[in-house]
Design a protein around this motif. Structure first.
Motif, PDB file in Angstrom:
ATOM      1  N   ASP A 272       0.828  -1.204   0.000  1.00 44.55           N
ATOM      2  CA  ASP A 272       0.000   0.000   0.000  1.00 44.55           C
ATOM      3  C   ASP A 272       0.864   1.256   0.000  1.00 44.55           C
ATOM      4  N   LYS A 273       1.845   1.303   0.876  1.00 43.08           N
ATOM      5  CA  LYS A 273       2.742   2.464   0.946  1.00 43.08           C
ATOM      6  C   LYS A 273       3.558   2.608  -0.327  1.00 43.08           C
ATOM      7  N   MET A 274       4.064   1.485  -0.841  1.00 40.45           N
ATOM      8  CA  MET A 274       4.877   1.529  -2.052  1.00 40.45           C
ATOM      9  C   MET A 274       4.075   2.047  -3.239  1.00 40.45           C
ATOM     10  N   PHE A 275       2.846   1.569  -3.400  1.00 46.73           N
ATOM     11  CA  PHE A 275       2.018   2.019  -4.523  1.00 46.73           C
ATOM     12  C   PHE A 275       1.649   3.498  -4.377  1.00 46.73           C
ATOM     13  N   ASN A 276       1.438   3.954  -3.135  1.00 47.20           N
ATOM     14  CA  ASN A 276       1.112   5.367  -2.915  1.00 47.20           C
ATOM     15  C   ASN A 276       2.310   6.261  -3.238  1.00 47.20           C
ATOM     16  N   VAL A 277       3.488   5.859  -2.766  1.00 47.64           N
ATOM     17  CA  VAL A 277       4.696   6.666  -2.993  1.00 47.64           C
ATOM     18  C   VAL A 277       5.034   6.739  -4.477  1.00 47.64           C
ATOM     19  N   THR A 278       4.859   5.634  -5.180  1.00 45.72           N
ATOM     20  CA  THR A 278       5.218   5.588  -6.601  1.00 45.72           C
ATOM     21  C   THR A 278       4.102   6.049  -7.525  1.00 45.72           C
ATOM     22  N   GLY A 279       2.936   6.344  -6.939  1.00 48.68           N
ATOM     23  CA  GLY A 279       1.811   6.786  -7.756  1.00 48.68           C
ATOM     24  C   GLY A 279       1.160   5.678  -8.553  1.00 48.68           C
ATOM     25  N   LEU A 280       1.319   4.441  -8.084  1.00 48.92           N
ATOM     26  CA  LEU A 280       0.800   3.290  -8.835  1.00 48.92           C
ATOM     27  C   LEU A 280      -0.520   2.752  -8.280  1.00 48.92           C
ATOM     28  N   SER A 281      -1.065   3.384  -7.251  1.00 52.54           N
ATOM     29  CA  SER A 281      -2.266   2.851  -6.608  1.00 52.54           C
ATOM     30  C   SER A 281      -3.424   2.675  -7.583  1.00 52.54           C
ATOM     31  N   ASP A 282      -3.535   3.585  -8.545  1.00 53.30           N
ATOM     32  CA  ASP A 282      -4.639   3.522  -9.508  1.00 53.30           C
ATOM     33  C   ASP A 282      -4.254   2.797 -10.793  1.00 53.30           C
ATOM     34  N   LYS A 283      -3.059   2.225 -10.824  1.00 50.43           N
ATOM     35  CA  LYS A 283      -2.625   1.437 -11.975  1.00 50.43           C
ATOM     36  C   LYS A 283      -3.323   0.089 -11.951  1.00 50.43           C
ATOM     37  N   GLN A 284      -3.897  -0.305 -13.082  1.00 51.14           N
ATOM     38  CA  GLN A 284      -4.642  -1.563 -13.125  1.00 51.14           C
ATOM     39  C   GLN A 284      -3.740  -2.739 -13.489  1.00 51.14           C
ATOM     40  N   LEU A 285      -4.018  -3.869 -12.862  1.00 51.37           N
ATOM     41  CA  LEU A 285      -3.264  -5.091 -13.109  1.00 51.37           C
ATOM     42  C   LEU A 285      -4.221  -6.198 -13.527  1.00 51.37           C
ATOM     43  N   MET A 286      -3.917  -6.869 -14.633  1.00 57.29           N
ATOM     44  CA  MET A 286      -4.677  -8.045 -15.050  1.00 57.29           C
ATOM     45  C   MET A 286      -4.013  -9.268 -14.430  1.00 57.29           C
ATOM     46  N   TYR A 287      -4.792 -10.088 -13.733  1.00 58.40           N
ATOM     47  CA  TYR A 287      -4.200 -11.213 -13.025  1.00 58.40           C
ATOM     48  C   TYR A 287      -5.176 -12.397 -12.986  1.00 58.40           C
ATOM     49  N   TYR A 288      -4.614 -13.582 -12.723  1.00 55.79           N
ATOM     50  CA  TYR A 288      -5.403 -14.805 -12.542  1.00 55.79           C
ATOM     51  C   TYR A 288      -5.293 -15.223 -11.085  1.00 55.79           C
ATOM     52  N   ALA A 289      -6.436 -15.424 -10.428  1.00 55.98           N
ATOM     53  CA  ALA A 289      -6.429 -15.748  -8.998  1.00 55.98           C
ATOM     54  C   ALA A 289      -7.094 -17.086  -8.702  1.00 55.98           C
ATOM     55  N   SER A 290      -7.264 -17.944  -9.676  1.00 54.43           N
ATOM     56  CA  SER A 290      -7.846 -19.296  -9.578  1.00 54.43           C
ATOM     57  C   SER A 290      -9.342 -19.334  -9.814  1.00 54.43           C
ATOM     58  N   GLN A 291      -9.882 -18.390 -10.589  1.00 57.82           N
ATOM     59  CA  GLN A 291     -11.299 -18.426 -10.963  1.00 57.82           C
ATOM     60  C   GLN A 291     -11.471 -19.075 -12.339  1.00 57.82           C
ATOM     61  N   SER A 292     -12.636 -19.667 -12.549  1.00 63.46           N
ATOM     62  CA  SER A 292     -12.951 -20.324 -13.825  1.00 63.46           C
ATOM     63  C   SER A 292     -14.282 -19.831 -14.356  1.00 63.46           C
ATOM     64  N   LEU A 293     -14.398 -19.788 -15.677  1.00 59.25           N
ATOM     65  CA  LEU A 293     -15.653 -19.445 -16.336  1.00 59.25           C
ATOM     66  C   LEU A 293     -16.148 -20.653 -17.103  1.00 59.25           C
ATOM     67  N   VAL A 294     -17.335 -21.140 -16.728  1.00 60.22           N
ATOM     68  CA  VAL A 294     -17.960 -22.271 -17.407  1.00 60.22           C
ATOM     69  C   VAL A 294     -19.126 -21.775 -18.254  1.00 60.22           C
ATOM     70  N   ILE A 295     -19.196 -22.248 -19.475  1.00 53.88           N
ATOM     71  CA  ILE A 295     -20.307 -21.913 -20.354  1.00 53.88           C
ATOM     72  C   ILE A 295     -21.014 -23.228 -20.718  1.00 53.88           C
ATOM     73  N   ALA A 296     -22.333 -23.232 -20.555  1.00 52.45           N
ATOM     74  CA  ALA A 296     -23.118 -24.451 -20.802  1.00 52.45           C
ATOM     75  C   ALA A 296     -24.382 -24.094 -21.585  1.00 52.45           C
ATOM     76  N   ARG A 297     -25.014 -25.113 -22.133  1.00 55.07           N
ATOM     77  CA  ARG A 297     -26.240 -24.921 -22.929  1.00 55.07           C
ATOM     78  C   ARG A 297     -27.384 -25.707 -22.308  1.00 55.07           C
ATOM     79  N   LYS A 298     -28.553 -25.102 -22.297  1.00 61.71           N
ATOM     80  CA  LYS A 298     -29.768 -25.787 -21.843  1.00 61.71           C
ATOM     81  C   LYS A 298     -30.120 -26.868 -22.839  1.00 61.71           C
ATOM     82  N   LYS A 299     -30.217 -28.101 -22.366  1.00 65.42           N
ATOM     83  CA  LYS A 299     -30.522 -29.221 -23.263  1.00 65.42           C
ATOM     84  C   LYS A 299     -31.988 -29.166 -23.720  1.00 65.42           C
TER      85      LYS A 299
END
Length: 299
Positions: A272-299
């Motif tokens: 938190d302190k590092m991101f505030n000092v460097t001005g990176l707090s509002d910088k967005q990061l794309m990351y994977y945290a172990s979530q999955s997206l399942v797509i299915a069809r109604k039979k």
């Protein structure tokens, strides 16, 4: 808050082993933090069904208390991350559209502040949402005009065969009865309609490595799906699984540092302190945290 013992939501049996015991009552928070962005670490007992291996919380708060908790919830911090959440869901809607050549009516269950509905609407869908939080319902409708209805999927009672797509984006693990919600989704979907479910994958390598400190073991998560258990539940409710993929999120670095603090205060405060000092707090990061997206069809 009163707790109740429940049977397995996948197979209906009442035969389980304890994976993680409950935190002693003296260390438990009296009030649960019900919201889409809750970061309250799970203190309840986590069990695994000996019959079908489904993992869930048992005992747990009563269904009516859960719904009321969400109905009264406010979450300005969650809403503040709109830019990242919109970017995240743009990727999700593109994956869904691979299986839906004609854009029609889309229902988002547990729509929160309407971020997924916003990107779907911008992509050409006729959108409707349902969300128990009165505050989030108002926020989403005021900011995006996406027709979020206050309440639950079962409570709103849409007509049969009403939607081309029904989505549960970070939601199915929250609902009091996952099977009942999927059954209702099946009813309101048109024949051949698409179901999209984004969920924290308890069977992922990250979850296995983190163990009890896995960041998705939260007080608001009632069910912990693996690829095998989500596939079985979908199949038993009439859905044919079409695809599964990693779900990547995009959020501000400052927000992510805040989410680290409950698990490691020193590291969270340092970031938190590092991101505030460097001005990176509002910088967005794309990351994977172990979530999955399942797509299915109604039979």
């Amino acid at each position: 808050m009163d707790l109740e013992y429940i049977k397995c939501n996948l197979c209906g049996q009442d035969n389980y082993q304890v994976l993680y015991p409950a935190v002693p009552e003296s260390k438990q928070a009296v009030i649960r933090e019900y919201s889409a962005g809750s970061s309250e670490i799970l203190k309840d007992q986590v069990v695994k069904c000996n019959n079908c291996s489904f993992v869930y919380i048992n005992p747990r708060p009563k269904s009516e208390d859960i719904v009321e908790g969400y109905s009264a919830a406010k979450d300005e911090l969650y809403a503040s991350q709109s830019a990242g959440r919109l970017a995240t869901f743009k990727s999700s809607i593109k994956k869904i559209e691979k299986f839906t050549p004609n854009k029609g009516k889309l229902l988002d269950v547990g729509a929160a502040c309407g971020f997924f509905l916003k990107v779907a609407k911008d992509s050409g869908w006729d959108v409707t949402g349902v969300e128990p939080s009165r505050w989030m319902t108002q926020w989403g409708n005021d900011h995006y005009s996406v027709n979020i209805i206050p309440g639950t999927l079962e409570g709103v009672a849409f007509s049969d065969n009403s939607f081309d797509v029904v989505s549960f984006m970070d939601v199915l693990e929250h609902v009091p009865d996952a099977r009942a919600s999927l059954k209702e989704a099946y009813r309101v979907l048109k024949p051949g309609g698409i179901l999209a479910v984004n969920y924290p994958n308890f069977g992922s390598n990250l979850a296995k490595l983190a163990g009890r400190k896995w960041w998705f073991l939260l007080s608001v998560h009632l069910w912990y799906f693996t690829p095998a258990t989500i596939k079985r539940m979908l199949a038993e409710e009439g859905f044919e699984q079409l695809s599964t993929s990693h779900h990547f999120q995009k959020l501000n670095l400052g927000y992510l540092a805040m989410r680290v603090k409950p698990y490691n205060a020193f590291l969270g405060n340092f970031l938190d302190k590092m991101f505030n000092v460097t001005g990176l707090s509002d910088k967005q990061l794309m990351y994977y945290a172990s979530q999955s997206l399942v797509i299915a069809r109604k039979k």
